[in-house]
Structure formats: structure tokens, C-alpha cells
Design a protein around this motif. Structure first.
Motif, PDB file in Angstrom:
ATOM      1  N   MET A  71       5.305   3.193   4.325  1.00  0.00           N
ATOM      2  CA  MET A  71       6.303   2.475   5.127  1.00  0.00           C
ATOM      3  C   MET A  71       6.138   0.965   5.004  1.00  0.00           C
ATOM      4  O   MET A  71       7.122   0.227   4.956  1.00  0.00           O
ATOM      5  N   VAL A  72       4.896   0.492   4.976  1.00  0.00           N
ATOM      6  CA  VAL A  72       4.616  -0.946   5.011  1.00  0.00           C
ATOM      7  C   VAL A  72       4.752  -1.597   3.638  1.00  0.00           C
ATOM      8  O   VAL A  72       5.120  -2.773   3.535  1.00  0.00           O
ATOM      9  N   ARG A  73       4.498  -0.865   2.586  1.00  0.00           N
ATOM     10  CA  ARG A  73       4.526  -1.440   1.236  1.00  0.00           C
ATOM     11  C   ARG A  73       5.860  -2.118   0.900  1.00  0.00           C
ATOM     12  O   ARG A  73       5.854  -3.228   0.358  1.00  0.00           O
ATOM     13  N   PRO A  74       7.023  -1.506   1.194  1.00  0.00           N
ATOM     14  CA  PRO A  74       8.285  -2.205   0.900  1.00  0.00           C
ATOM     15  C   PRO A  74       8.436  -3.516   1.676  1.00  0.00           C
ATOM     16  O   PRO A  74       9.037  -4.472   1.174  1.00  0.00           O
ATOM     17  N   VAL A  75       7.880  -3.584   2.875  1.00  0.00           N
ATOM     18  CA  VAL A  75       7.950  -4.813   3.667  1.00  0.00           C
ATOM     19  C   VAL A  75       7.151  -5.912   2.983  1.00  0.00           C
ATOM     20  O   VAL A  75       7.583  -7.067   2.925  1.00  0.00           O
ATOM     21  N   LEU A  76       6.002  -5.568   2.454  1.00  0.00           N
ATOM     22  CA  LEU A  76       5.172  -6.554   1.761  1.00  0.00           C
ATOM     23  C   LEU A  76       5.829  -7.045   0.474  1.00  0.00           C
ATOM     24  O   LEU A  76       5.543  -8.144   0.013  1.00  0.00           O
ATOM     25  N   ASP A  77       6.717  -6.230  -0.086  1.00  0.00           N
ATOM     26  CA  ASP A  77       7.453  -6.624  -1.288  1.00  0.00           C
ATOM     27  C   ASP A  77       8.748  -7.357  -0.953  1.00  0.00           C
ATOM     28  O   ASP A  77       9.559  -7.619  -1.841  1.00  0.00           O
ATOM     29  N   GLY A  78       8.948  -7.687   0.322  1.00  0.00           N
ATOM     30  CA  GLY A  78      10.132  -8.438   0.721  1.00  0.00           C
ATOM     31  C   GLY A  78      11.283  -7.587   1.209  1.00  0.00           C
ATOM     32  O   GLY A  78      12.353  -8.095   1.524  1.00  0.00           O
TER      33      GLY A  78
END
Length: 127
Positions: A71-78
Motif C-alpha cells: 500500500m505504501v510503496r506507490p505513495v513513496l513513488d509519488g
């Protein structure tokens, strides 16, 4: 007598189908864990796991950490935060598959850990 034989065969077929499905889930979960992120989560869980009795809790925690990272990985990619579809059967089947996969991998890593550390240490309580 023939009715009992048919009932027994039906029961055996049902058990076989259930175990086959469970094995398929475990294999799918193992495939999901057998990647860099999954292996790192499993190694950390095995290192933190104090005893064999905590395998199920560690596996469940590792499965949820896996979902959280997804869930968090896409947020870290913007990108934006997208919650998983919690109310769908497919989501919970994925969690179950990950749980079974992590149980297998964490058990292997914990076994290796116990070989190097000489088994689990027992805590001495002072009274």
C-alpha cells in the motif's frame, strides 16, 4: 454397506479437494514471498521470533507487513494511497496465501537460526 462405502469415498474426495486447495494457496503464497521484499520480511520475522510457538503470529504479522508495504510503496513513488479491497474474498484469500507462504519461509529461516544459535534460550525468572 454400499451406501457407507459411497459416503466414505465422498468424504475422502472432499478432504482431498480441501487439502489440494490448501496446498495451492500455500504454493501461491510461497511464490509471493519468494521475492526480495518477501524474503527480507521473512528473515526479519525469523530473527525477531523468540520460539516456535510464535510461528503463526509471526507469519500473520509478516503477511500484514507485506500488504502494508504494497500500500505504501506507490505513495513513496509519488502516487496516491490506495486501500486494499478489504471486503472482497480475493483479498482475504491473498492474505491467507501470504500467511501460509510466510509460515513456510519463516519456519525454514527460524530452523537455520536455531542451528546457529544452539536452539532457543530459555529465560530464567528470578523469584
Amino acid at each position: 454397506m454400499q451406501m457407507e462405502t459411497l459416503a466414505m469415498e465422498s468424504l475422502i474426495d472432499s478432504i482431498t479437494a480441501f487439502l489440494s486447495g490448501l496446498f495451492g494457496l500455500a504454493q501461491g503464497g510461497f511464490d509471493g514471498v519468494n521475492q526480495v521484499m518477501g524474503l527480507l520480511i521473512a528473515v526479519i520475522a525469523a530473527l525477531l521470533m523468540p520460539a516456535w510457538s510464535r510461528l503463526w503470529a509471526s507469519s500473520l504479522g509478516a503477511a500484514f507487513v507485506h500488504i502494508l508495504i504494497g500500500m505504501v510503496r506507490p505513495v513513496l513513488d509519488g502516487g496516491s494511497l490506495v486501500l486494499p479491497p478489504l471486503l472482497t474474498l480475493s483479498f482475504w484469500m491473498t492474505v491467507l496465501a501470504l500467511f501460509l507462504g510466510y509460515a513456510i519461509v519463516i519456519a525454514v529461516f527460524f530452523f537455520i537460526k536455531t542451528l546457529f544459535t544452539g536452539g532457543t534460550r530459555r529465560r530464567v525468572h528470578a523469584h
